[in-house]
Design a protein around this motif. Structure first.
Motif, PDB file in Angstrom:
ATOM      1  N   VAL A  58       0.973  -9.206  -9.791  1.00 28.50           N
ATOM      2  CA  VAL A  58       2.576  -9.269  -8.862  1.00 28.50           C
ATOM      3  C   VAL A  58       3.733  -9.054  -9.299  1.00 28.50           C
ATOM      4  CG1 VAL A  58       1.695  -9.968  -7.191  1.00 28.50           C
ATOM      5  CG2 VAL A  58       2.363 -11.798  -8.983  1.00 28.50           C
ATOM      6  N   GLN A  60       6.054  -8.408 -12.650  1.00 30.08           N
ATOM      7  CA  GLN A  60       6.814  -9.644 -13.700  1.00 30.08           C
ATOM      8  C   GLN A  60       7.076 -11.072 -13.478  1.00 30.08           C
ATOM      9  OE1 GLN A  60       8.602  -8.925 -16.576  1.00 30.08           O
ATOM     10  NE2 GLN A  60      10.005 -10.510 -16.790  1.00 30.08           N
ATOM     11  N   LEU A  62       7.905 -13.927 -12.278  1.00 31.17           N
ATOM     12  CA  LEU A  62       8.942 -14.449 -12.308  1.00 31.17           C
ATOM     13  C   LEU A  62       9.733 -16.931 -12.383  1.00 31.17           C
ATOM     14  CD1 LEU A  62       9.593 -12.929  -8.765  1.00 31.17           C
ATOM     15  CD2 LEU A  62      10.800 -12.185 -11.027  1.00 31.17           C
ATOM     16  N   LYS A  63       8.064 -16.824 -12.625  1.00 29.20           N
ATOM     17  CA  LYS A  63       8.587 -18.426 -13.560  1.00 29.20           C
ATOM     18  C   LYS A  63       8.634 -18.046 -14.435  1.00 29.20           C
ATOM     19  CE  LYS A  63       5.677 -19.709  -9.339  1.00 29.20           C
ATOM     20  NZ  LYS A  63       3.953 -20.378  -9.110  1.00 29.20           N
ATOM     21  N   ALA A 110       6.186  -3.975 -10.759  1.00 25.43           N
ATOM     22  CA  ALA A 110       5.235  -3.369 -11.322  1.00 25.43           C
ATOM     23  C   ALA A 110       3.953  -3.021 -11.453  1.00 25.43           C
ATOM     24  CB  ALA A 110       5.548  -3.756 -12.816  1.00 25.43           C
ATOM     25  N   GLN A 135      13.444  -7.460  -2.617  1.00 25.20           N
ATOM     26  CA  GLN A 135      14.098  -8.701  -2.990  1.00 25.20           C
ATOM     27  C   GLN A 135      14.389  -9.784  -3.897  1.00 25.20           C
ATOM     28  OE1 GLN A 135      10.356  -9.523  -1.340  1.00 25.20           O
ATOM     29  NE2 GLN A 135       9.585  -9.920  -3.084  1.00 25.20           N
TER      30      GLN A 135
HETATM   31  O1  T3D Z   1      13.565  -7.379 -16.412  1.00 21.84           O
HETATM   32  C1  T3D Z   1      12.774  -6.707 -16.250  1.00 21.84           C
HETATM   33  O2  T3D Z   1      13.159  -5.736 -16.197  1.00 21.84           O
HETATM   34  C2  T3D Z   1      11.755  -7.367 -15.060  1.00 21.84           C
HETATM   35  C3  T3D Z   1      11.101  -6.068 -15.021  1.00 21.84           C
HETATM   36  C4  T3D Z   1      10.462  -6.359 -14.127  1.00 21.84           C
HETATM   37  C5  T3D Z   1       9.212  -5.421 -12.685  1.00 21.84           C
HETATM   38  C6  T3D Z   1       8.877  -6.318 -11.567  1.00 21.84           C
HETATM   39  O3  T3D Z   1       7.403  -5.846 -11.349  1.00 21.84           O
HETATM   40  S1  T3D Z   1      10.104  -6.873 -10.664  1.00 21.84           S
HETATM   41  C7  T3D Z   1       9.322  -7.282  -9.465  1.00 21.84           C
HETATM   42  C8  T3D Z   1       8.965  -8.740  -9.628  1.00 21.84           C
HETATM   43  N1  T3D Z   1       7.385  -9.048  -8.285  1.00 21.84           N
HETATM   44  C9  T3D Z   1       7.892  -9.736  -7.432  1.00 21.84           C
HETATM   45  O4  T3D Z   1       8.885  -9.933  -6.844  1.00 21.84           O
HETATM   46  C10 T3D Z   1       6.950  -9.984  -6.375  1.00 21.84           C
HETATM   47  C11 T3D Z   1       7.393 -11.412  -5.502  1.00 21.84           C
HETATM   48  N2  T3D Z   1       5.815 -12.010  -5.236  1.00 21.84           N
HETATM   49  C12 T3D Z   1       5.755 -11.811  -3.524  1.00 21.84           C
HETATM   50  O5  T3D Z   1       6.989 -11.187  -3.479  1.00 21.84           O
HETATM   51  C13 T3D Z   1       4.823 -12.089  -3.393  1.00 21.84           C
HETATM   52  O6  T3D Z   1       3.984 -13.262  -3.796  1.00 21.84           O
HETATM   53  C14 T3D Z   1       3.017 -10.959  -2.890  1.00 21.84           C
HETATM   54  C15 T3D Z   1       3.888  -9.970  -1.914  1.00 21.84           C
HETATM   55  C16 T3D Z   1       3.215 -10.527  -3.588  1.00 21.84           C
HETATM   56  C17 T3D Z   1       2.704 -12.059  -2.419  1.00 21.84           C
HETATM   57  O7  T3D Z   1       2.854 -13.084  -0.851  1.00 21.84           O
HETATM   58  P1  T3D Z   1       1.927 -13.750  -0.589  1.00 21.84           P
HETATM   59  O8  T3D Z   1       2.823 -14.591   0.755  1.00 21.84           O
HETATM   60  O9  T3D Z   1       0.697 -13.449  -0.300  1.00 21.84           O
HETATM   61  O10 T3D Z   1       2.379 -15.296  -1.667  1.00 21.84           O
HETATM   62  P2  T3D Z   1       3.131 -16.138  -1.603  1.00 21.84           P
HETATM   63  O11 T3D Z   1       3.131 -17.492  -1.396  1.00 21.84           O
HETATM   64  O12 T3D Z   1       4.505 -15.595  -2.321  1.00 21.84           O
HETATM   65  O13 T3D Z   1       2.590 -16.466  -3.620  1.00 21.84           O
HETATM   66  C18 T3D Z   1       1.484 -17.242  -3.988  1.00 21.84           C
HETATM   67  C19 T3D Z   1       1.884 -17.984  -5.212  1.00 21.84           C
HETATM   68  O14 T3D Z   1       2.523 -16.841  -6.320  1.00 21.84           O
HETATM   69  C20 T3D Z   1       3.737 -18.515  -5.291  1.00 21.84           C
HETATM   70  O15 T3D Z   1       3.608 -20.143  -6.538  1.00 21.84           O
HETATM   71  P3  T3D Z   1       2.968 -21.296  -5.936  1.00 21.84           P
HETATM   72  O16 T3D Z   1       4.659 -21.717  -4.567  1.00 21.84           O
HETATM   73  O17 T3D Z   1       1.954 -21.665  -5.097  1.00 21.84           O
HETATM   74  O18 T3D Z   1       3.519 -22.217  -7.072  1.00 21.84           O
HETATM   75  C21 T3D Z   1       4.477 -17.872  -5.656  1.00 21.84           C
HETATM   76  O19 T3D Z   1       5.804 -17.541  -6.247  1.00 21.84           O
HETATM   77  C22 T3D Z   1       3.639 -16.873  -7.006  1.00 21.84           C
HETATM   78  N3  T3D Z   1       4.175 -15.713  -7.191  1.00 21.84           N
HETATM   79  C23 T3D Z   1       3.609 -14.542  -6.603  1.00 21.84           C
HETATM   80  N4  T3D Z   1       4.539 -13.698  -6.893  1.00 21.84           N
HETATM   81  C24 T3D Z   1       4.715 -14.113  -8.236  1.00 21.84           C
HETATM   82  C25 T3D Z   1       4.901 -15.253  -8.104  1.00 21.84           C
HETATM   83  N5  T3D Z   1       4.397 -16.167  -9.838  1.00 21.84           N
HETATM   84  C26 T3D Z   1       5.440 -15.248 -10.191  1.00 21.84           C
HETATM   85  N6  T3D Z   1       5.707 -14.663 -10.727  1.00 21.84           N
HETATM   86  C27 T3D Z   1       5.574 -13.756  -9.587  1.00 21.84           C
HETATM   87  N7  T3D Z   1       5.467 -12.223  -9.537  1.00 21.84           N
END
Ligand code: T3D
Length: 259
Positions: A58, A60, A62-63, A110, A135
């Motif tokens: 998923v 980076q 984010l935590k 990423a 987002q």
């Molecule tokens: O400085 C820089 O340049 C940074 C570089 C960044 C590169 C990147 O990758 S930026 C993009 C980072 N990723 C995201 O923004 C993805 C965020 N996640 C989501 O949009 C959704 O979680 C998903 C679409 C991937 C999955 O959705 P869903 O409904 O299946 O799951 P959920 O309920 O949203 O997430 C479940 C758990 O995973 C939840 O934690 P919790 O509440 O059970 O404690 C959620 O916070 C955690 N989680 C999901 N994505 C991330 C994450 N924790 C940390 N980092 C994440 N990326």
């Protein structure tokens, strides 16, 4: 991160299932090291990238990221793209061997970009892709600006970037992101079968095709033809080529040594 070797296939596995395989600093550092290792290892002739658990990756973590943003040196977060994401995706996209993404679950940010850098995306039925960057008010990275429009065209690329949502495996297939959609419980076996076939293939020729397609994406016809000629000369002089022609003419199955 884990790396498993079976013959000439190396499987690189995101392995933080409790964190949906989010990329914290330790994971990013290890991933870069592993990708560089398998890229340089001539005994590895095909690489599979996959994840453990319900996600592929998923992006980076984010935590961890929030701690950097609110910590004493928020500027340090700016280093991760040039220090981790860029060299990793470059090594994935340019290594001289086929790369398969076995997308077992959601691939976001990423994580999606890493899957886009592979040559083949085998996508589990329940998996999907989410260009999550907008987002969290970030631009796109890890090559998504380069790979995504080439896969789906600029109109769909901008839609996916402006309006992040998880697209299903069926949409990914329809849009040209997925090579193939596979039932969830058959993904690992399908990836292993394809990887072992490609690993037993004419690696120098496959690597040359990979390089030629990448080269042609940023050059005109004349340059692409010259590059093709170079690669044809290289593969034409290879042991695999001579032996394969011989095998064809004697109606034997070819045996490739990858050089
Ligand atoms: O400085 C820089 O340049 C940074 C570089 C960044 C590169 C990147 O990758 S930026 C993009 C980072 N990723 C995201 O923004 C993805 C965020 N996640 C989501 O949009 C959704 O979680 C998903 C679409 C991937 C999955 O959705 P869903 O409904 O299946 O799951 P959920 O309920 O949203 O997430 C479940 C758990 O995973 C939840 O934690 P919790 O509440 O059970 O404690 C959620 O916070 C955690 N989680 C999901 N994505 C991330 C994450 N924790 C940390 N980092 C994440 N990326």
């Amino acid at each position: 991160m884990l790396v498993e070797r079976a013959g000439a296939v190396a499987t690189i596995r995101f392995n933080r299932p409790d964190a949906l395989n989010a990329l914290d600093l330790a994971t990013k550092e290890l991933l870069l090291e592993i990708v560089r290792d398998v890229a340089a290892d001539e005994a590895v002739r095909c690489v599979v990238l996959t994840g453990t658990g319900r996600a592929f990756c998923v992006g980076q973590d984010l935590k961890e990221h929030i701690g950097i943003l609110t910590g004493p040196d928020p500027g340090s977060r700016l280093n991760t793209v040039p220090e981790h994401y860029n060299p990793t995706v470059t090594a994935l996209a340019t290594m001289p061997k086929p790369v398969i993404a076995a997308v077992n679950g959601v691939a976001a940010g990423a994580g999606a970009s890493y899957a886009f850098a592979a040559d083949v995306r085998l996508v589990a039925e329940s998996a999907g892709f989410n260009l999550a960057f907008a987002q969290i008010a970030l631009s796109c990275d890890t090559g998504a600006s380069w790979t995504l429009p080439r896969l789906v065209g600029p109109t769909r690329a901008m839609d996916l970037l402006y309006s992040p949502r998880t697209i299903t495996s069926a949409e990914a297939l329809d849009w040209g992101i997925a090579t193939e959609v596979v039932p969830d419980d058959a993904l690992a076996e399908r990836a292993a079968t394809l990887a072992s076939r490609l690993a037993a293939g004419p690696t120098l020729a496959l690597a040359s095709m990979r390089a030629a397609v990448r080269y042609a994406a940023t050059h005109g016809l004349e340059d692409a033809l010259a590059f093709e000629a170079e690669k044809m000369a290289l593969t034409g002089a290879s042991g695999d080529h001579g032996a394969a022609v011989e095998a064809f003419l004697t109606k034997q199955p070819p045996v490739f040594h990858g050089r």
